[in-house]
Design a protein around this motif. Sequence first.
Motif, PDB file in Angstrom:
ATOM      1  N   ASN A   1      -5.104  -5.056   9.465  1.00 54.81           N
ATOM      2  CA  ASN A   1      -5.985  -5.062   8.288  1.00 54.81           C
ATOM      3  C   ASN A   1      -5.462  -4.206   7.133  1.00 54.81           C
ATOM      4  OD1 ASN A   1      -7.861  -6.711   9.668  1.00 54.81           O
ATOM      5  ND2 ASN A   1      -8.800  -4.897  10.605  1.00 54.81           N
ATOM      6  N   SER A   2      -4.216  -3.791   7.203  1.00 48.69           N
ATOM      7  CA  SER A   2      -3.659  -2.971   6.121  1.00 48.69           C
ATOM      8  C   SER A   2      -3.129  -3.844   4.987  1.00 48.69           C
ATOM      9  CB  SER A   2      -2.511  -2.099   6.642  1.00 48.69           C
ATOM     10  OG  SER A   2      -1.781  -1.535   5.558  1.00 48.69           O
ATOM     11  N   VAL A   3      -3.447  -3.455   3.764  1.00 52.44           N
ATOM     12  CA  VAL A   3      -2.858  -4.087   2.577  1.00 52.44           C
ATOM     13  C   VAL A   3      -2.240  -3.046   1.645  1.00 52.44           C
ATOM     14  CG1 VAL A   3      -4.359  -6.117   2.635  1.00 52.44           C
ATOM     15  CG2 VAL A   3      -5.107  -4.064   1.396  1.00 52.44           C
ATOM     16  N   LYS A   4      -2.280  -1.761   2.064  1.00 52.29           N
ATOM     17  CA  LYS A   4      -1.801  -0.701   1.166  1.00 52.29           C
ATOM     18  C   LYS A   4      -0.941   0.317   1.926  1.00 52.29           C
ATOM     19  CE  LYS A   4      -5.635  -1.153  -2.116  1.00 52.29           C
ATOM     20  NZ  LYS A   4      -6.725  -0.458  -2.848  1.00 52.29           N
ATOM     21  N   THR A   5       0.016  -0.176   2.705  1.00 54.26           N
ATOM     22  CA  THR A   5       0.941   0.718   3.402  1.00 54.26           C
ATOM     23  C   THR A   5       2.026   1.184   2.438  1.00 54.26           C
ATOM     24  OG1 THR A   5       0.509  -0.226   5.588  1.00 54.26           O
ATOM     25  CG2 THR A   5       2.619   0.889   5.281  1.00 54.26           C
ATOM     26  N   ASP A   6       2.241   2.487   2.365  1.00 47.80           N
ATOM     27  CA  ASP A   6       3.070   3.125   1.339  1.00 47.80           C
ATOM     28  C   ASP A   6       4.100   4.036   2.009  1.00 47.80           C
ATOM     29  OD1 ASP A   6       3.939   3.948  -1.168  1.00 47.80           O
ATOM     30  OD2 ASP A   6       1.984   4.718  -1.813  1.00 47.80           O
ATOM     31  N   TRP A   7       5.084   4.448   1.252  1.00 45.21           N
ATOM     32  CA  TRP A   7       6.198   5.268   1.732  1.00 45.21           C
ATOM     33  C   TRP A   7       6.160   6.650   1.093  1.00 45.21           C
ATOM     34  CZ3 TRP A   7       6.561   0.925  -1.403  1.00 45.21           C
ATOM     35  CH2 TRP A   7       6.824   1.190  -2.747  1.00 45.21           C
ATOM     36  N   GLU A   8       6.801   7.638   1.746  1.00 44.19           N
ATOM     37  CA  GLU A   8       6.914   8.990   1.186  1.00 44.19           C
ATOM     38  C   GLU A   8       8.092   9.701   1.860  1.00 44.19           C
ATOM     39  OE1 GLU A   8       3.467  11.474   1.074  1.00 44.19           O
ATOM     40  OE2 GLU A   8       2.090   9.845   0.590  1.00 44.19           O
ATOM     41  N   VAL A   9       9.217   9.827   1.178  1.00 51.58           N
ATOM     42  CA  VAL A   9      10.326  10.595   1.729  1.00 51.58           C
ATOM     43  C   VAL A   9       9.989  12.080   1.646  1.00 51.58           C
ATOM     44  CG1 VAL A   9      11.581  10.604  -0.494  1.00 51.58           C
ATOM     45  CG2 VAL A   9      12.804  11.053   1.647  1.00 51.58           C
TER      46      VAL A   9
ATOM     47  N   LEU B   1      16.531  14.273  -2.392  1.00 58.44           N
ATOM     48  CA  LEU B   1      15.920  13.341  -1.458  1.00 58.44           C
ATOM     49  C   LEU B   1      15.597  12.053  -2.198  1.00 58.44           C
ATOM     50  CD1 LEU B   1      12.328  14.745  -0.554  1.00 58.44           C
ATOM     51  CD2 LEU B   1      13.716  15.628  -2.409  1.00 58.44           C
ATOM     52  N   TRP B   2      15.789  10.929  -1.532  1.00 62.62           N
ATOM     53  CA  TRP B   2      15.690   9.629  -2.196  1.00 62.62           C
ATOM     54  C   TRP B   2      15.145   8.586  -1.226  1.00 62.62           C
ATOM     55  CZ3 TRP B   2      18.331   5.904   0.383  1.00 62.62           C
ATOM     56  CH2 TRP B   2      19.368   6.325   1.226  1.00 62.62           C
ATOM     57  N   LEU B   3      14.657   7.497  -1.785  1.00 63.58           N
ATOM     58  CA  LEU B   3      14.150   6.392  -0.967  1.00 63.58           C
ATOM     59  C   LEU B   3      14.282   5.091  -1.748  1.00 63.58           C
ATOM     60  CD1 LEU B   3      11.002   6.269   1.252  1.00 63.58           C
ATOM     61  CD2 LEU B   3      11.255   4.559  -0.576  1.00 63.58           C
ATOM     62  N   THR B   4      14.679   4.022  -1.041  1.00 63.31           N
ATOM     63  CA  THR B   4      14.749   2.693  -1.627  1.00 63.31           C
ATOM     64  C   THR B   4      13.900   1.728  -0.813  1.00 63.31           C
ATOM     65  OG1 THR B   4      16.675   1.939  -0.330  1.00 63.31           O
ATOM     66  CG2 THR B   4      17.123   3.118  -2.398  1.00 63.31           C
ATOM     67  N   VAL B   5      13.431   0.673  -1.472  1.00 63.75           N
ATOM     68  CA  VAL B   5      12.752  -0.437  -0.800  1.00 63.75           C
ATOM     69  C   VAL B   5      13.504  -1.712  -1.164  1.00 63.75           C
ATOM     70  CG1 VAL B   5      10.610  -1.746  -0.542  1.00 63.75           C
ATOM     71  CG2 VAL B   5      10.525   0.740  -0.867  1.00 63.75           C
ATOM     72  N   ASN B   6      14.028  -2.373  -0.156  1.00 59.67           N
ATOM     73  CA  ASN B   6      14.844  -3.580  -0.360  1.00 59.67           C
ATOM     74  C   ASN B   6      15.976  -3.326  -1.350  1.00 59.67           C
ATOM     75  OD1 ASN B   6      13.080  -4.970   1.393  1.00 59.67           O
ATOM     76  ND2 ASN B   6      11.720  -5.500  -0.301  1.00 59.67           N
ATOM     77  N   GLY B   7      16.555  -2.127  -1.264  1.00 60.13           N
ATOM     78  CA  GLY B   7      17.691  -1.765  -2.102  1.00 60.13           C
ATOM     79  C   GLY B   7      17.336  -1.233  -3.477  1.00 60.13           C
ATOM     80  N   LYS B   8      16.064  -1.248  -3.852  1.00 57.09           N
ATOM     81  CA  LYS B   8      15.646  -0.747  -5.165  1.00 57.09           C
ATOM     82  C   LYS B   8      15.217   0.707  -5.049  1.00 57.09           C
ATOM     83  CE  LYS B   8      12.343  -1.561  -8.921  1.00 57.09           C
ATOM     84  NZ  LYS B   8      11.221  -2.394  -9.414  1.00 57.09           N
ATOM     85  N   LYS B   9      15.787   1.546  -5.889  1.00 53.73           N
ATOM     86  CA  LYS B   9      15.469   2.968  -5.865  1.00 53.73           C
ATOM     87  C   LYS B   9      14.028   3.203  -6.313  1.00 53.73           C
ATOM     88  CE  LYS B   9      18.106   5.709  -5.100  1.00 53.73           C
ATOM     89  NZ  LYS B   9      19.041   6.369  -6.021  1.00 53.73           N
ATOM     90  N   MET B  10      13.263   3.842  -5.430  1.00 51.36           N
ATOM     91  CA  MET B  10      11.874   4.156  -5.732  1.00 51.36           C
ATOM     92  C   MET B  10      11.664   5.652  -5.937  1.00 51.36           C
ATOM     93  SD  MET B  10      10.313   1.312  -5.885  1.00 51.36           S
ATOM     94  CE  MET B  10      10.117  -0.354  -5.274  1.00 51.36           C
ATOM     95  N   GLN B  11      12.283   6.467  -5.093  1.00 49.42           N
ATOM     96  CA  GLN B  11      12.131   7.915  -5.193  1.00 49.42           C
ATOM     97  C   GLN B  11      13.500   8.571  -5.321  1.00 49.42           C
ATOM     98  OE1 GLN B  11       9.361   8.190  -1.536  1.00 49.42           O
ATOM     99  NE2 GLN B  11       8.552   9.764  -2.907  1.00 49.42           N
ATOM    100  N   ASP B  12      13.591   9.556  -6.172  1.00 49.49           N
ATOM    101  CA  ASP B  12      14.834  10.302  -6.363  1.00 49.49           C
ATOM    102  C   ASP B  12      14.433  11.688  -6.862  1.00 49.49           C
ATOM    103  OD1 ASP B  12      17.392  11.173  -6.681  1.00 49.49           O
ATOM    104  OD2 ASP B  12      18.032   9.535  -7.986  1.00 49.49           O
TER     105      ASP B  12
END
Length: 284
Positions: free
Chosen positions: A119-127, A201-212
């Motif tokens: 039932n999740s529609v808002k799963t998010d990331w955090e490096v 510290l950095w994070l990408t989703v499907n190769g797109k940089k999201m966090q830097d």
Amino acid sequence: MKLIRFGLLGEEKPGIITDAGMFDVSAFGEDYGERFFETNGLVRLTEWWAANSNNCPKVAEGTRLGSCVARPSKIICIGLNYADHARETNAAIPKEPIVFFKSTSSLVGPNDNLVIPRNSVKTDWEVELAVVIGKKASYVEEKDALQYVAGYSLHNDYSEREFQIERGGQWVKGKSCDTFAPLGPWMATQDEIENIDNLRLWLTVNGKKMQDGNTANFIFKIPFVISYLSQFMTLLPGDVISTGTPAGVGLGFNPPVYLKAGDVVELGIDGLGTSSQTAVAWKQ
């Protein structure tokens, strides 16, 4: 030293990673849990490794890595510890650390799949940079706090934002789903890190940089966080403190961006390696 745990889920063995590769140290006879850390395990393992490294088998490349520490007594997280992340979520800059827990049952290996909850529609990331406690800490002075650190690791503090924000109660509900705490690939001891307050510290989703981001931008630095937490609870050896995330989480976009099955999340921190999780749909 850089500590790893490897093998099938629930059957992980202790290991060490060096420039020459990954090595099985099962013959040392201890996993990397509370008892190991509280009995000066890092020193004992260093001495054992110096005498026995030639007899330790290599771990094959591609072997699954588990969480770099065995299940801790608690995973404590610090919210909104980067000013840019607070701004992107329209939150006030905290005057004291925001503290919440993450269930230890959410702990998994660094490259295990992320299971999007039912039932999740808002799963998010955090490096995030994670701190592993090395000895029992209660009412610790800030000036002494780093003496209680065993080492550091890479952590992705996955969050379900609807569960966290829209369902009432505490944040822990949106932080504790299974697979929401991939930790590793390794735990690096303090001597492996030149300056903990200057790590990218950095994070990408499907190769797109999201966090830097950079740990130079902590609102509350690690010694203060350890001292602060120790005023309210006893920190036990092997406990994990996750120190917050920089800007670039899905919640912060307009409109927000959340994970779906098939997405690949990759992240890393200077000196602490990289990890990768593929999102999969929850199944009965």
